[in-house]
Structure formats: structure tokens, C-alpha cells
Design a protein around this motif. Structure first.
Motif, PDB file in Angstrom:
ATOM      1  N   UNK A 162      -6.338   9.897  32.581  1.00  0.00           N
ATOM      2  CA  UNK A 162      -5.731  10.897  33.353  1.00  0.00           C
ATOM      3  C   UNK A 162      -4.355  11.079  33.351  1.00  0.00           C
ATOM      4  N   UNK A 163      -3.970  11.377  32.054  1.00  0.00           N
ATOM      5  CA  UNK A 163      -2.493  11.513  31.849  1.00  0.00           C
ATOM      6  C   UNK A 163      -2.361  12.310  30.596  1.00  0.00           C
ATOM      7  N   UNK A 164      -1.165  13.094  30.467  1.00  0.00           N
ATOM      8  CA  UNK A 164      -0.776  13.778  29.254  1.00  0.00           C
ATOM      9  C   UNK A 164      -0.619  12.661  28.147  1.00  0.00           C
ATOM     10  N   UNK A 165      -1.028  13.280  26.999  1.00  0.00           N
ATOM     11  CA  UNK A 165      -0.550  12.256  25.876  1.00  0.00           C
ATOM     12  C   UNK A 165       0.117  13.083  24.897  1.00  0.00           C
ATOM     13  N   UNK A 166       1.360  12.333  24.635  1.00  0.00           N
ATOM     14  CA  UNK A 166       2.347  12.770  23.420  1.00  0.00           C
ATOM     15  C   UNK A 166       2.181  12.079  22.358  1.00  0.00           C
ATOM     16  N   UNK A 167       2.041  12.688  21.105  1.00  0.00           N
ATOM     17  CA  UNK A 167       2.044  11.932  19.830  1.00  0.00           C
ATOM     18  C   UNK A 167       3.534  11.882  19.484  1.00  0.00           C
ATOM     19  N   UNK A 168       3.641  10.592  18.972  1.00  0.00           N
ATOM     20  CA  UNK A 168       5.236  10.511  18.475  1.00  0.00           C
ATOM     21  C   UNK A 168       5.071   9.494  17.245  1.00  0.00           C
ATOM     22  N   UNK A 169       5.712  10.052  16.019  1.00  0.00           N
ATOM     23  CA  UNK A 169       6.024   9.134  14.952  1.00  0.00           C
ATOM     24  C   UNK A 169       5.404  10.016  13.676  1.00  0.00           C
ATOM     25  N   UNK A 170       6.053  10.039  12.519  1.00  0.00           N
ATOM     26  CA  UNK A 170       5.493  10.576  11.177  1.00  0.00           C
ATOM     27  C   UNK A 170       4.966  11.961  11.009  1.00  0.00           C
ATOM     28  N   UNK A 171       5.703  12.777  12.044  1.00  0.00           N
ATOM     29  CA  UNK A 171       5.346  14.161  11.879  1.00  0.00           C
ATOM     30  C   UNK A 171       6.196  14.780  10.720  1.00  0.00           C
ATOM     31  N   UNK A 172       5.748  14.755   9.410  1.00  0.00           N
ATOM     32  CA  UNK A 172       6.628  15.108   8.434  1.00  0.00           C
ATOM     33  C   UNK A 172       6.537  16.640   8.293  1.00  0.00           C
ATOM     34  N   UNK A 173       5.179  17.157   8.535  1.00  0.00           N
ATOM     35  CA  UNK A 173       4.959  18.571   8.100  1.00  0.00           C
ATOM     36  C   UNK A 173       3.734  19.157   9.230  1.00  0.00           C
ATOM     37  N   UNK A 174       3.400  20.389   9.036  1.00  0.00           N
ATOM     38  CA  UNK A 174       2.464  20.964   9.893  1.00  0.00           C
ATOM     39  C   UNK A 174       1.071  20.416  10.260  1.00  0.00           C
ATOM     40  N   UNK A 175       0.726  19.654   8.766  1.00  0.00           N
ATOM     41  CA  UNK A 175      -0.621  19.029   8.922  1.00  0.00           C
ATOM     42  C   UNK A 175      -0.468  17.839  10.010  1.00  0.00           C
ATOM     43  N   UNK A 176       0.670  17.038  10.237  1.00  0.00           N
ATOM     44  CA  UNK A 176       0.566  16.187  11.077  1.00  0.00           C
ATOM     45  C   UNK A 176       0.467  16.536  12.279  1.00  0.00           C
ATOM     46  N   UNK A 177       1.019  17.623  12.510  1.00  0.00           N
ATOM     47  CA  UNK A 177       0.728  18.313  13.907  1.00  0.00           C
ATOM     48  C   UNK A 177      -0.658  18.639  14.388  1.00  0.00           C
ATOM     49  N   UNK A 198      15.649  24.581  12.539  1.00  0.00           N
ATOM     50  CA  UNK A 198      14.773  25.537  12.342  1.00  0.00           C
ATOM     51  C   UNK A 198      13.483  25.221  11.877  1.00  0.00           C
ATOM     52  N   UNK A 199      13.320  24.014  11.229  1.00  0.00           N
ATOM     53  CA  UNK A 199      12.002  23.507  10.759  1.00  0.00           C
ATOM     54  C   UNK A 199      11.011  23.617  11.821  1.00  0.00           C
ATOM     55  N   UNK A 200      11.331  23.653  12.921  1.00  0.00           N
ATOM     56  CA  UNK A 200      10.253  23.820  14.484  1.00  0.00           C
ATOM     57  C   UNK A 200       9.440  25.074  13.948  1.00  0.00           C
ATOM     58  N   UNK A 201      10.039  26.284  13.380  1.00  0.00           N
ATOM     59  CA  UNK A 201       9.422  27.526  13.256  1.00  0.00           C
ATOM     60  C   UNK A 201       8.319  27.088  12.204  1.00  0.00           C
ATOM     61  N   UNK A 202       8.721  26.525  11.059  1.00  0.00           N
ATOM     62  CA  UNK A 202       7.824  26.029   9.834  1.00  0.00           C
ATOM     63  C   UNK A 202       6.786  25.441  10.292  1.00  0.00           C
ATOM     64  N   UNK A 203       6.742  24.388  11.278  1.00  0.00           N
ATOM     65  CA  UNK A 203       5.832  23.581  12.000  1.00  0.00           C
ATOM     66  C   UNK A 203       4.781  24.583  12.738  1.00  0.00           C
ATOM     67  N   UNK A 204       5.336  25.409  13.724  1.00  0.00           N
ATOM     68  CA  UNK A 204       4.587  26.255  14.149  1.00  0.00           C
ATOM     69  C   UNK A 204       3.789  27.211  13.460  1.00  0.00           C
ATOM     70  N   UNK A 205       4.559  27.792  12.386  1.00  0.00           N
ATOM     71  CA  UNK A 205       3.654  28.773  11.553  1.00  0.00           C
ATOM     72  C   UNK A 205       2.687  28.085  11.157  1.00  0.00           C
ATOM     73  N   UNK A 206       2.674  26.860  10.511  1.00  0.00           N
ATOM     74  CA  UNK A 206       1.591  26.213   9.758  1.00  0.00           C
ATOM     75  C   UNK A 206       0.505  26.121  10.868  1.00  0.00           C
ATOM     76  N   UNK A 207       0.713  25.686  11.941  1.00  0.00           N
ATOM     77  CA  UNK A 207      -0.252  25.437  12.848  1.00  0.00           C
ATOM     78  C   UNK A 207      -0.961  26.841  13.330  1.00  0.00           C
TER      79      UNK A 207
END
Ligand SMILES: Cc1cc2nc3c(=O)[nH]c(=O)nc-3n(C[C@H](O)[C@H](O)[C@H](O)COP(=O)(O)O)c2cc1C
Length: 332
Positions: free
Chosen positions: A240-255, A278-287
Motif C-alpha cells: 500500500x505505497x507508491x513505487x518509483x523505479x530508479x536505475x538504468x533508464x537509458x531510453x523510453x523502452x526502460x520506462x 530535453x531528453x525527457x521529451x524523447x522519453x515521453x514521446x517514446x512512451x
């Protein structure tokens, strides 16, 4: 495309969060992250050592008990820490970051003992932090300390911090525990609203030419994220808690993988240090493209679709998978 995500009770416009990083002290950088569509920003940590040092200075000056001495109180001469931001400047950073960006700002405290530094959490809340991330990390060099004692200490820190703040609290931990699930549950019972899986630990190395101990902070690679992927998958829909994934997010596939495993949010530092804000936008677009290709308008259907719970206790998450894998290596 609607990427709205819930994290620690906060509504984020995107599940992608900029995790603690030295660049997150730079207000122009934060502005660029905001412009690129980041969901939230974690400020770099204020370390227990910095706060302890500041308290020591106060003690040593107060023993003189004179108005002259008080002018040297550590407002301006606290240790500035690895990012050049001392405890007072950190509070100012929180307040400036809040004024600069439109997304939640998460302050980060980093320590390892259940002592006075913990009170700083309250000041962070008062400075306007939307949430607090607590990075607890110690190396139990005393070989008589048991795993239970280490865990109890971590839990006591969370219990104590919870007494000082009402804002949401996330605990960022490293993967080296014998039973992550039970520890996660204990953190939640102690007052954590979320878990960040995982903290990346830099271990010392040996320089064989100069016979010296060295350490170097390198950026992560995607394969390092597999242990976080496994534990996000194992805990999703079960705690019963939020889960944030951290480590190794190299590209949108990891997200996407982390979201499929069941992460509420996905954090990244190395990819942003390599590619810029600006890479945040690339990750977002991939998703978004991935969702569009599957005629999905938001993250509801995909989130947790590949979790252990959803897959009905899939063995790929467990020990039997390991046995199969080592066997398959020889049969190649
Ligand atoms: C240069 C650098 C500084 C970092 N500083 C902090 C920090 O102050 N506090 C913290 O909790 N994590 C810190 N981290 C860890 C990151 O927030 C993140 O958890 C880790 O790098 C794994 O994510 P990544 O694979 O996306 O890089 C730092 C990482 C890097 C590369």
C-alpha cells in the motif's frame, strides 16, 4: 496522450521524474526539465554529515555564550557538501525551485543514524517541499551487527522522521537486503508513502599500481536496472505505497518496462546527465508512441500488466527461472 500518474498522493502530469542529481541545483536546468515535460523533480541530497557538522559548530560557538560569538553561528560557514549547497542554502534552493517550476519539488535527505539531523526534515517541509525522499545508506563494517539491527535502525529513522513531517515521505533504499518485501512493508508501517527502488551504490575499487583504494562515480547502464525491475514487479499491487523505479533508464523502452512491471513513476539521472534535460521529451514521446500503437490513451491498462501479481505469480520472477537460465547457457 494522458500520462497522468499518481505518486505519494501527488498528481503528476507524467510518470517520469528527475531523480536526485547535482544538476538539480541549477534553476535554469530545472526550468528546462519543466519545459521538457518532467513529472516531478527530486533535489540532490542534503547529507547527514553536513547537518551534523553545522550542529557541532553551533555547540562550539555557544559555549562562549557571547553576542560576538553568535555572529559566527554557522549561517554562512556550514559545510557546503558535495554540491556546494549547505543546510541553509538547501532550504533556499527548495523555495527557489518551487518558484521556478510548475511541478512538485521533492527534497532529499541522506543519512544513516537515528539522531538529531532528522529534525531537518521539518525545515524542508517549512521551506515548501512537496514531499521528502529519504535516502538511508550505511555500510555495517562492524561484523557483529546483524541484518535485523541494520533494518531496525532504518525503520527507526523513518518512524522518527514521520513525527517531524506531514508531507509525503518516500524511502530510497539499496537492493542489498535479505527480504525486500518484508522490509518494504515495515517502511510503510513506519510511515513511508512510497519506495524508490533502488539507490545505486558505488563500491570502492583497488588501484593495483599505486596500491590505493579508489572510487569513481560512473553513470548507469540499462542492465543495472534489472534488479529494480524484478522488485517493482514483485511488489506492485501488493503493498500500500507508491513505487518509483530508479536505475538504468537509458531510453523510453526502460520506462515502459518499469511501468509494465507496475511502477507508479520512473526516475532517471544518468540519461539526463548524458543527454541533457530535453531528453525527457524523447522519453515521453517514446512512451506515447508505444501507447498509440496499442490504441491506449493513458497508462491505466499497461501499468502493472507484467507484475508478478497480474501474471499470477509468474515463475520468471522466481528461483526456478534462474535454474532454467543457467541450463540454457550450456545448451547453446
Ligand atoms: C553524479 C550523481 C550524483 C547523485 N547524487 C545523489 C544524491 O545526492 N542523492 C541521491 O539520493 N541519489 C543521488 N544520485 C543517484 C541518482 O539519484 C539515481 O538514484 C542513480 O543514479 C540511479 O539512477 P540512474 O540509473 O538513472 O542514474 C546521484 C547520481 C549521480 C550519477
Amino acid at each position: 496522450m494522458d500520462l497522468t500518474s499518481q505518486y505519494l498522493g501527488l498528481t503528476l502530469r507524467s510518470p517520469i521524474i528527475a531523480s536526485a542529481s547535482p544538476m538539480n541545483t541549477d534553476l535554469d536546468y530545472l526550468k528546462a526539465l519543466d519545459k521538457a515535460g518532467i513529472g516531478a523533480i527530486v533535489l540532490p541530497s542534503l547529507f547527514q554529515e553536513q547537518i551534523d557538522h553545522a550542529f557541532e559548530e553551533i555547540d562550539s560557538l555557544q559555549q562562549y555564550n557571547s553576542p560576538e560569538a553568535s555572529q559566527y553561528l554557522p549561517v554562512n560557514n556550514m559545510v557546503s557538501g558535495p554540491y556546494g549547497v549547505g543546510p541553509d542554502a538547501y532550504l533556499e534552493l527548495i523555495s527557489q525551485a518551487k518558484k521556478t517550476v510548475s511541478v512538485p519539488v521533492i527534497a532529499s535527505l541522506n543519512g544513516y543514524t537515528n539522531t538529531a539531523w532528522i529534525e531537518y526534515a521539518k525545515l524542508m517541509q517549512e521551506a515548501g517541499a512537496d514531499a521528502l525522499e529519504l535516502n538511508i545508506f550505511s555500510v555495517p563494517t562492524d561484523i557483529n551487527i546483524s541484518g535485523q539491527q541494520v533494518e531496525d535502525n532504518y525503520i527507526n529513522i523513518v518512524t522518527n522522521i514521520r513525527k517531524y513531517v506531514d508531507i509525503p515521505l518516500a524511502v530510497k533504499l539499496c537492493p542489498y537486503f535479505s527480504a525486500i518485501g518484508s522490509l518494504a512493508q515495515r517502511f510503510i508501517d513506519a510511515g513511508a508513502n512510497g519506495l524508490v527502488l533502488f539507490n545505486r551504490i558505488m563500491s570502492p575499487d583497488i588501484d593495483i599500481h599505486n596500491l590505493d583504494i579508489t572510487s569513481r562515480y560512473s553513470l548507469s547502464t540499462a542492465s543495472e536496472g534489472l534488479i529494480a525491475l524484478q522488485w517493482i514487479g514483485l511488489l506492485a499491487r501488493r503493498v500500500n505505497a507508491s513505487l518509483a523505479a530508479s536505475t538504468g533508464v537509458d531510453d523510453y523502452q526502460q520506462v515502459i518496462k518499469y511501468l509494465l512491471a507496475g511502477a507508479d513513476t520512473v526516475m532517471t539521472t544518468s540519461a539526463l546527465l548524458r543527454n541533457g534535460p530535453g531528453y525527457v521529451e524523447t522519453l515521453r514521446e517514446g512512451v506515447c508512441d508505444w501507447l498509440k500503437a496499442r490504441q491506449q490513451k493513458d497508462l491505466k491498462l499497461m501499468r502493472g500488466q507484467m507484475s508478478w501479481q497480474k501474471l499470477k505469480n509468474n515463475q520468471a520472477y522466481e528461483r526456478s527461472h534462474y535454474i532454467k537460465l543457467v541450463g540454457s547457457f550450456l545448451s547453446k
